[in-house]
Scaffold this active site. Structure first.
Site, PDB file in Angstrom:
ATOM      1  N   ASP A 211      13.127 -11.081   2.549  1.00 27.02           N
ATOM      2  CA  ASP A 211      12.965  -9.941   1.587  1.00 27.02           C
ATOM      3  C   ASP A 211      13.965  -8.950   1.785  1.00 27.02           C
ATOM      4  O   ASP A 211      13.679  -7.658   1.935  1.00 27.02           O
ATOM      5  CB  ASP A 211      11.461  -9.356   1.575  1.00 27.02           C
ATOM      6  CG  ASP A 211      11.259  -8.757   0.254  1.00 27.02           C
ATOM      7  OD1 ASP A 211      11.919  -8.760  -0.485  1.00 27.02           O
ATOM      8  OD2 ASP A 211      10.317  -7.950   0.308  1.00 27.02           O
TER       9      ASP A 211
ATOM     10  N   GLY B 241       0.710  -1.139   0.083  1.00 26.06           N
ATOM     11  CA  GLY B 241       0.052   0.059  -0.042  1.00 26.06           C
ATOM     12  C   GLY B 241       0.833   1.536  -0.078  1.00 26.06           C
ATOM     13  O   GLY B 241       2.075   1.271  -0.557  1.00 26.06           O
TER      14      GLY B 241
END
Ligand SMILES: *[C@@H]1O[C@H](CO)[C@@H](O)[C@H](O)[C@H]1NC(C)=O
Ligand SMILES: *[C@@H]1O[C@H](CO)[C@@H](O)[C@H](O)[C@H]1NC(C)=O
Ligand SMILES: *[C@@H]1O[C@H](CO)[C@@H](O)[C@H](O)[C@H]1NC(C)=O
Ligand SMILES: *[C@@H]1O[C@H](CO)[C@@H](O)[C@H](O)[C@H]1NC(C)=O
Ligand SMILES: *[C@@H]1O[C@H](CO)[C@@H](O)[C@H](O)[C@H]1NC(C)=O
Ligand SMILES: *[C@@H]1O[C@H](CO)[C@@H](O)[C@H](O)[C@H]1NC(C)=O
Ligand SMILES: *[C@@H]1O[C@H](CO)[C@@H](O)[C@H](O)[C@H]1NC(C)=O
Ligand SMILES: *[C@@H]1O[C@H](CO)[C@@H](O)[C@H](O)[C@H]1NC(C)=O
Ligand SMILES: *[C@@H]1O[C@H](CO)[C@@H](O)[C@H](O)[C@H]1NC(C)=O
Ligand SMILES: *[C@@H]1O[C@H](CO)[C@@H](O)[C@H](O)[C@H]1NC(C)=O
Ligand SMILES: *[C@@H]1O[C@H](CO)[C@@H](O)[C@H](O)[C@H]1NC(C)=O
Ligand SMILES: *[C@@H]1O[C@H](CO)[C@@H](O)[C@H](O)[C@H]1NC(C)=O
Length: 846
Positions: free
Chosen positions: A629, A517
């Protein structure tokens, strides 16, 4: 039937034996164990090229699962081929599940034709097709396609008892399919190994890839349809790919003359393929010394598997035909002498290669030309197959892996609901026991107001029973304890508080946009600067990551991990509030912005900080945590350039002590992914170490991990930098701003450390603790050199092999920001002293 020329040379006896063996061959035809031919949306069976396609509604051992209704269309107006006369249209994600009786490679063939008058404009439909492991088609639309129908053939290794083909329509559109084939392929057909060209070297690992047929040619021969091939393949004539019109002369013999021997069977290619060839023949050119070249447009972003088929149907005697095979002007097979390879004439032979497109072009060229040693200048080719090899993202179309394209299925959602539900239940129970909860009630009553739903979040109207139950029990029995339980997860913010802090999500406060987002800069009532990450309510993937991040971060406090201050799940929002990291992501200080270049010492300190954070993740908590990540956009810098690791959305708890890895679907960012994790889907801390190695190279070379615009050998920083590191010439490709300002010993240590992190196999990579030690040593070397001028030298007493500083795996002395939990003002201030958060993540990065 046998041509005169040949009869002269082939003894009659051989012909008879041949005839018998041919007969024998045909009785042993390959019959596929799995053989699905499906006419989608059809009400009746369809026969096409001698094969019968069964309607998907009646095919047994195959199931269709749709999330909405699918629409059936049929047409009896003119369609290109009968298989295209019906289609099934999917307004939302739908899957065909095929029972697989024999694991191994299967053809997956897909037929698409936008039927007119279907009530939908199928021309603008956009189709994505994935299997569980591979992306076959990504956002294909006929709008940009130069053709009326689309046929795709893939070879996918199915390693479970079923194959699920998922059709995903893009935004506001539909997906559709007209027909599907899923058919077994003999195991031997597609090998694990081939010969890489330029430099010539064995290549292995093909069995872990999916392949897509891009060209399949019957050189000098007619079109062969699935009827003429036991494996249902289509072979087209080659003439239109010839570089020079008429540079080849076709030649053919009777298919019955082809003598299959040992390794080569009619499954490799039907005799029709070997019975025709393109040759140099009596070409009408003054100089007989030239190449026959075929040029194939290809997507340069992929590697190709190239199978060349040969059969000496032209020679009158053994050893008279010797020629060279070239791929992209590199010699692929020098002095090919078919008769020495097959010991006879008219015996099929094939050779497999692996190659990329020719450099700086979107084509692959294949040539054959006479060898200088040969008596007669001639060259021949009978057949050619070119197949695209799935890339690092396990995709055959683009760079997005399955995990990103696959929407979260309702069943996954329900599982998450249950797990989170039970965690919630357990936490609530603990909270009940806690006595202090009552004293907090009054203090917290303004946050725990009506409408506040605690995790699990009924994010969508259709939230699941389990979710609702736990929410209800929250509200009825333990309302007063909400504040305590939620305090374990950081402070709860009301939506209004968030709106006030971010000036109603003012776009001018936008720090970045990520897969999850948008991230805004915010200021709390007390003046604390925060970073507010607002999940996209439509991002279903975000829901799971939102929960992971809250759970992970609330357990972790460390000076080199970005702190979670709180969250807001009111009004179906998924909002996380972090400490603000004034200097943003590390990447923005490396390239792509005008920010001043970092010094070598600063870079080392930042790498050390990040390594400390990761080391703590791996060893600090009760159960080790794998970040999954690690990349330069997830390493943030505070106002003092202290590095902190961020974004735990993908994190996973590591293997338990008795296990060596966790199995998981591959997630992470392309360019940083551990190749071993990719292949085996087994996650260990060493996967983070690999990604960190990529970060180190990025810090040194100041270029993106992956840059497809660069020449092929430079695209991937890991490969590119490793090749220079191995030559000991890393300084050649490092950031030019550092030239002459780096101690060579420090650079050497740094390069060696990065090299070890990027080792092919996890076991060969150092632990994060070792990496940390080595980086500190590199920093020390740098400082020693700059301190040489000064008389004071207090660093020589460090002996290599002994850690320079305690590693403090449970280091919470510096960083325990427990204040944000209890919500006292002191602690809020504590959090306030930390700074900006920003996450300029490539939205498609993972
Ligand atoms: C097929 O064609 C026939 C006449 O050719 C027509 O009567 C019939 O309605 C058509 N069916 C469909 C589904 O278009
Ligand atoms: C369908 O969409 C394509 C591309 O948007 C457009 O060119 C075509 O005219 C449309 N056809 C119809 C029947 O609306
Ligand atoms: C899919 O393709 C359409 C048009 O070709 C494009 O507008 C859209 O952005 C694409 N979607 C994705 C996810 O790439
Ligand atoms: C589209 O196809 C036509 C005919 O097959 C061909 O002449 C034309 O060059 C193609 N255009 C593109 C952009 O490929
Ligand atoms: C999907 O549609 C929404 C609104 O229609 C748009 O904002 C978004 O960018 C689209 N996404 C893609 C991938 O095309
Ligand atoms: C398919 O994959 C499995 C597991 O990776 C491997 O053992 C097998 O050899 C593969 N089969 C083929 C035909 O590549
Ligand atoms: C072979 O070449 C001849 C003469 O050039 C041509 O007429 C014929 O169509 C070719 N055959 C094939 C299968 O291409
Ligand atoms: C392929 O098979 C069909 C049907 O059996 C036959 O009519 C055709 O001649 C065959 N093609 C060749 C090139 O033999
Ligand atoms: C190549 O040959 C084909 C026929 O085989 C012909 O149609 C085409 O025009 C030729 N192209 C050139 C550039 O000579
Ligand atoms: C190769 O990848 C680049 C970068 O994603 C993309 O721009 C380009 O279009 C791709 N090439 C082809 C032929 O698809
Ligand atoms: C054939 O092609 C190769 C590779 O492009 C080249 O090296 C060779 O000189 C060519 N041979 C002739 C005779 O043109
Ligand atoms: C040496 O020690 C002094 C204080 O004792 C410290 O300020 C300085 O940073 C140290 N230098 C090095 C290179 O470690």
């Amino acid at each position: 039937m046998v041509k005169m020329k040949l009869v002269k040379w082939v003894p009659l006896v051989v012909a008879v034996v041949l005839f018998v063996s041919m007969f024998h061959e045909s009785s042993a035809l390959f019959t596929p164990v799995d053989n699905y031919l499906i006419a989608c949306g059809s009400s009746q069976s369809v026969t096409f090229l001698g094969r019968t396609y069964i309607p998907d509604s009646v095919q047994s051992s195959m199931a269709l699962k749709t999330q909405g209704n699918s629409i059936i269309v049929t047409s009896n107006s003119s369609v290109p081929f009968p298989v295209y006369q019906s289609a099934r249209i999917f307004p939302s994600t739908a899957s065909y599940k095929f029972d697989i009786n024999q694991q191994g490679r299967h053809w997956v063939r897909l037929y698409f034709y936008p039927l007119p008058k279907s009530g939908q404009n199928l021309t603008s439909a956009s189709i994505t097709v994935i299997t569980e492991n591979f992306v076959l088609l990504n956002n294909f639309t006929f709008k940009n396609y130069n053709g009326s129908y689309l046929f795709k053939e893939f070879a996918v290794n199915v390693t479970s008892d079923n194959l699920i083909l998922t059709f995903i329509p893009s935004n506001n559109s539909v997906a559709f399919v007209n027909a599907i084939e899923v058919v077994s392929i003999p195991d031997e057909l597609i090998p694990d190994q081939a010969l890489a060209v330029s430099p010539s070297a064995p290549f292995s690992g093909l069995s872990e890839h999916a392949l897509e047929t891009v060209y399949r040619l019957n050189m000098g021969g007619p079109l062969l349809t699935p009827q003429n091939d036991t494996l249902g393949r289509t072979w087209e004539n080659d003439a239109k790919y010839l570089h020079v019109n008429g540079s080849a002369v076709n030649y053919s013999v009777s298919p019955a003359d082809i003598r299959y021997k040992s390794a080569v069977t009619p499954e490799v290619a039907p005799n029709w393929v070997y019975a025709t060839a393109e040759t140099m023949g009596d070409s009408n050119v003054p100089n007989g010394n030239f190449n026959i070249t075929w040029v194939f447009p290809v997507d340069p972003n992929f590697t190709y598997f190239i199978r060349t088929h040969f059969c000496d149907i032209v020679s009158k005697s053994l050893n008279s035909l010797v020629f060279n095979v070239y791929i992209n002007s590199d010699i692929a097979f020098p002095s090919m002498d078919l008769s020495s390879l097959t010991s006879d004439l008219s015996v099929p032979y094939y050779k497999d290669f692996v190659s990329n497109a020719s450099s700086n072009s979107n084509t692959l060229t294949i040539s054959v030309g006479p060898d200088s040693e040969a008596d007669i200048p001639d060259a021949i080719m009978n057949g050619l197959e070119i197949m695209k090899v799935s890339n690092e993202a396990r995709s055959l179309d683009g760079f997005l892996p399955v995990e990103i394209l696959r929407p979260v299925s309702p069943s996954t959602k329900s599982k998450i609901g249950i797990i989170i539900g039970s965690i919630a239940g357990a936490l609530a129970a603990v909270a009940l026991v806690g006595l202090c909860c009552c004293c907090l009630v009054s203090q917290r009553s303004k946050t725990a107001h009506q409408g506040h739903t605690w995790l699990p979040l009924p994010l969508y109207g259709n939230s699941l029973t389990m979710t609702k139950m736990s929410t209800t029990s929250q509200k009825s029995g333990t309302a007063s304890c909400i504040s305590l339980t939620s305090s374990n997860l950081g402070r709860f913010f009301t939506f209004q508080e968030i709106m006030d802090a971010t000036n109603k999500f003012d776009e001018s406060l936008l720090l970045g946009v990520g897969g999850f987002g948008r991230v805004y800069k915010g200021t709390l009532e007390d003046g604390t600067k925060v970073a507010v990450k607002r999940g996209n309510p439509r991002s279903e993937q975000g829901l799971a990551e939102f929960r992971t991040e809250i759970e992970m971060l609330s357990k972790l406090r460390h000076r080199h991990l970005v702190s979670l201050i709180g969250y807001c799940d009111e009004r179906s929002e998924m909002i996380l509030v972090y400490e603000y990291m004034a200097n943003g992501p590390l990447r923005s200080h490396l390239y792509g912005t005008d920010l001043p270049s970092l010094s070598w010492k600063q870079r080392l300190e930042i790498c050390i900080g990040a390594a400390r954070g990761l080391h703590y993740l791996h060893t600090g908590a009760a159960q080790s945590i794998i970040h999954r990540d690690v990349k330069t956009t997830n390493i943030l810098l505070d106002e003092n350039f202290v590095a902190k690791v961020a974004d735990f959305g993908l994190s996973k708890t590591g293997p338990a002590l008795d296990q060596t890895h966790v199995s998981t679907a591959v997630k992470g960012s392309f360019g940083y992914l551990d190749p071993e994790y990719f292949r085996r889907q087994q996650l260990t801390e060493k996967s983070d170490v690999y990604s960190f190695g990529v970060v180190l190279m990025e810090v040194l070379c100041t270029r993106p991990a992956l840059n497809p615009v660069l020449p092929r050998e430079q695209v991937n920083i890991a490969e590119w930098a490793m090749s220079w590191q191995k030559k000991g010439m890393l300084d050649q490709i490092m950031d030019s701003n550092l030239a002459g300002k780096v101690n060579p010993a420090s650079l050497k240590k740094f390069g060696e450390t990065a090299e070890k992190c990027l080792a092919e196999h996890g076991v060969d990579r150092p632990s994060m603790g070792d990496v940390l030690w080595n980086l500190e040593y590199a920093l020390q070397l740098e400082e020693t050199s700059s301190a040489l001028m000064e008389p004071e030298d207090n660093s020589t007493n460090h002996i290599p092999g002994i850690p320079l500083t305690p590693l403090e795996p449970f280091d919470n002395s510096v960083s325990m920001v427990d204040g944000v939990n209890s919500g006292t003002d002191d602690d809020a201030e504590d959090a306030a002293t930390s700074a900006v958060f920003s996450q300029l993540v490539n939205p498609r990065g993972r």
